[in-house]
Design an enzyme around this catalytic site. Structure first.
Site, PDB file in Angstrom:
ATOM      1  N   GLY A   1     -48.063 -35.639 -42.518  1.00  0.00           N
ATOM      2  CA  GLY A   1     -48.006 -34.471 -41.643  1.00  0.00           C
ATOM      3  C   GLY A   1     -46.567 -34.034 -41.423  1.00  0.00           C
ATOM      4  O   GLY A   1     -45.623 -34.658 -41.903  1.00  0.00           O
TER       5      GLY A   1
ATOM      6  N   ASP B   1     -59.177 -43.310 -40.670  1.00  0.00           N
ATOM      7  CA  ASP B   1     -59.755 -42.260 -39.813  1.00  0.00           C
ATOM      8  C   ASP B   1     -59.731 -42.791 -38.385  1.00  0.00           C
ATOM      9  O   ASP B   1     -60.531 -43.655 -38.023  1.00  0.00           O
ATOM     10  CB  ASP B   1     -61.188 -41.933 -40.254  1.00  0.00           C
ATOM     11  CG  ASP B   1     -61.829 -40.882 -39.361  1.00  0.00           C
ATOM     12  OD1 ASP B   1     -61.140 -40.368 -38.445  1.00  0.00           O
ATOM     13  OD2 ASP B   1     -63.017 -40.573 -39.579  1.00  0.00           O
ATOM     14  N   ILE B   2     -58.828 -42.271 -37.577  1.00  0.00           N
ATOM     15  CA  ILE B   2     -58.672 -42.837 -36.230  1.00  0.00           C
ATOM     16  C   ILE B   2     -59.880 -42.535 -35.337  1.00  0.00           C
ATOM     17  O   ILE B   2     -60.054 -43.171 -34.311  1.00  0.00           O
ATOM     18  CB  ILE B   2     -57.363 -42.376 -35.542  1.00  0.00           C
ATOM     19  CG1 ILE B   2     -57.304 -40.847 -35.402  1.00  0.00           C
ATOM     20  CG2 ILE B   2     -56.149 -42.936 -36.251  1.00  0.00           C
ATOM     21  CD1 ILE B   2     -56.226 -40.375 -34.435  1.00  0.00           C
TER      22      ILE B   2
ATOM     23  N   TYR C   1     -57.950 -28.024 -26.815  1.00  0.00           N
ATOM     24  CA  TYR C   1     -56.900 -28.864 -27.408  1.00  0.00           C
ATOM     25  C   TYR C   1     -56.160 -29.649 -26.319  1.00  0.00           C
ATOM     26  O   TYR C   1     -56.054 -30.880 -26.380  1.00  0.00           O
ATOM     27  CB  TYR C   1     -55.931 -27.986 -28.212  1.00  0.00           C
ATOM     28  CG  TYR C   1     -54.666 -28.696 -28.617  1.00  0.00           C
ATOM     29  CD1 TYR C   1     -54.700 -29.834 -29.419  1.00  0.00           C
ATOM     30  CD2 TYR C   1     -53.415 -28.233 -28.179  1.00  0.00           C
ATOM     31  CE1 TYR C   1     -53.524 -30.488 -29.778  1.00  0.00           C
ATOM     32  CE2 TYR C   1     -52.247 -28.884 -28.536  1.00  0.00           C
ATOM     33  CZ  TYR C   1     -52.302 -30.014 -29.338  1.00  0.00           C
ATOM     34  OH  TYR C   1     -51.151 -30.671 -29.691  1.00  0.00           O
TER      35      TYR C   1
END
Ligand SMILES: NC(=O)c1ccc[n+]([C@@H]2O[C@H](COP(=O)([O-])OP(=O)(O)OC[C@H]3O[C@@H](n4cnc5c(N)ncnc54)[C@H](OP(=O)(O)O)[C@@H]3O)[C@@H](O)[C@H]2O)c1
Length: 295
Positions: A10, A36-37, A125
């Site tokens: 990222g 995959d958290i 978010y």
């Protein structure tokens, strides 16, 4: 210590991996293909193999409109992901550095937010990231929550796709005679290279807790664009966007400046002004004196 960096390809993760390697730490960079958290099973199995002393989580679902459309997924990654990491970090007795956001605030304060200020997110978010913070505070033992703002770095932001704000402004200036940018959203634009340095410094201490970590000072997006063009000597007719010219699809804070109070109290704040961070980014990436366009 060995370090595992999650979200390693990222925008921020790329610089965090490089910074740990630069200071000589054994570093495992984990991409979404590796871990995959949002799954405790995946998180536990991958990190148990590495057994890091420090876990840095830069992974998130942070495209604000997509979070609004897929709130369940946003909570799975941003909230349950943080919980899963907190559980596994505790099992491994590892330090956990978790990156959070200025969007936990509503912007009403109109003065720089300190760590103790009340969070009041305006959108999915921000709410999902705040829930992630709460999971860390409840479940992790050795944690650092690092709230930051308006990131730009050499590696593209994967959630938003394509260019960061700086590169986008330079591209648009090379294509158009006139640009209009909003002047009513105040942020602290922060270089991921600078933030990566701060994360490494903080993670080498035992001062666990909540930290604000952004470049010093603040500006509107219009002022940021104007400074980009001044430093790069780019000729373009830059104007302030009219009110509601670019209406936000999702509510966002109009003011999300963070004060690095916690870092300063410890004498650990490594940030320069946003202006200096921008200059360093432009010169490191060969954009300093670029003539990107004419009006
Ligand atoms: N960008 C900003 O302006 C900004 C501002 C304030 C705070 N932040 C916070 O800063 C952090 C880093 O942002 P960034 O700009 O570097 O984001 P980014 O470029 O989008 O990187 C996020 C990374 O997370 C990975 N990822 C997503 N879901 C995952 C999952 N379930 N398991 C494992 N990995 C997963 C992504 O992989 P894939 O792309 O392959 O899915 C990507 O590599 C985030 O926590 C964000 O909330 C960002």
């Amino acid at each position: 210590m060995s370090v595992a960096v999650i979200g390693a390809n990222g925008q921020l993760g790329t610089d965090v991996v490089e910074e740990y390697q630069r200071v000589g730490e054994e570093t495992a960079g984990l991409t979404h293909a590796d871990i995959d958290i949002s799954s405790l099973e995946s998180t536990r199995s991958v990190l148990n193999d590495i057994r890091p002393g420090v876990i840095v989580n830069t992974a998130a679902m942070h495209h604000v409109e997509n979070c609004e459309k897929e709130p369940l997924r946003a909570y799975e990654v941003n909230a349950l992901g943080a919980r899963n990491l907190a559980i596994v970090a505790r099992e491994l007795d590892a330090k956990l550095v978790h990156v959070s956001t200025d969007y936990v605030f509503d912007g009403a304060k109109r003065q720089p937010y300190v760590e103790e200020d009340r969070a009041a997110p305006l959108n999915v978010y921000g709410n999902s990231k705040l829930a992630g913070e709460a999971f860390l505070q409840g479940s992790a033992e050795k944690y650092f929550i690092v709230r930051t703002s308006a990131l730009y770095g050499k590696s593209p932001c994967r959630a938003k796709g394509g260019r960061n704000f700086v590169d986008m402004m330079l591209k648009l200036a090379s294509e158009r005679d006139e640009l209009r940018v909003v002047d009513d959203e105040i942020v602290s634009p922060t270089s991921t290279a600078e933030l990566a340095k701060q994360i490494v410094i903080l993670s080498r201490t035992n001062h666990c807790g909540m930290y604000h970590a952004t470049a010093e000072g603040s500006c509107s997006w219009y002022e940021f664009a104007r400074t980009i063009f001044e430093i790069t000597n780019t000729k373009v007719n830059l104007k302030i966007a009219a009110p509601n010219e670019f209406p936000a699809k999702v509510p966002r804070p109009k003011y999300s400046v963070l004060e690095n109070q916690g870092l300063k109290k410890l004498g650990l704040n490594s940030f320069a002004s946003w202006h200096e961070g921008l200059q360093a980014y432009l010169s490191t990436n060969g954009l300093h004196s670029k003539q990107a366009g004419t009006s």
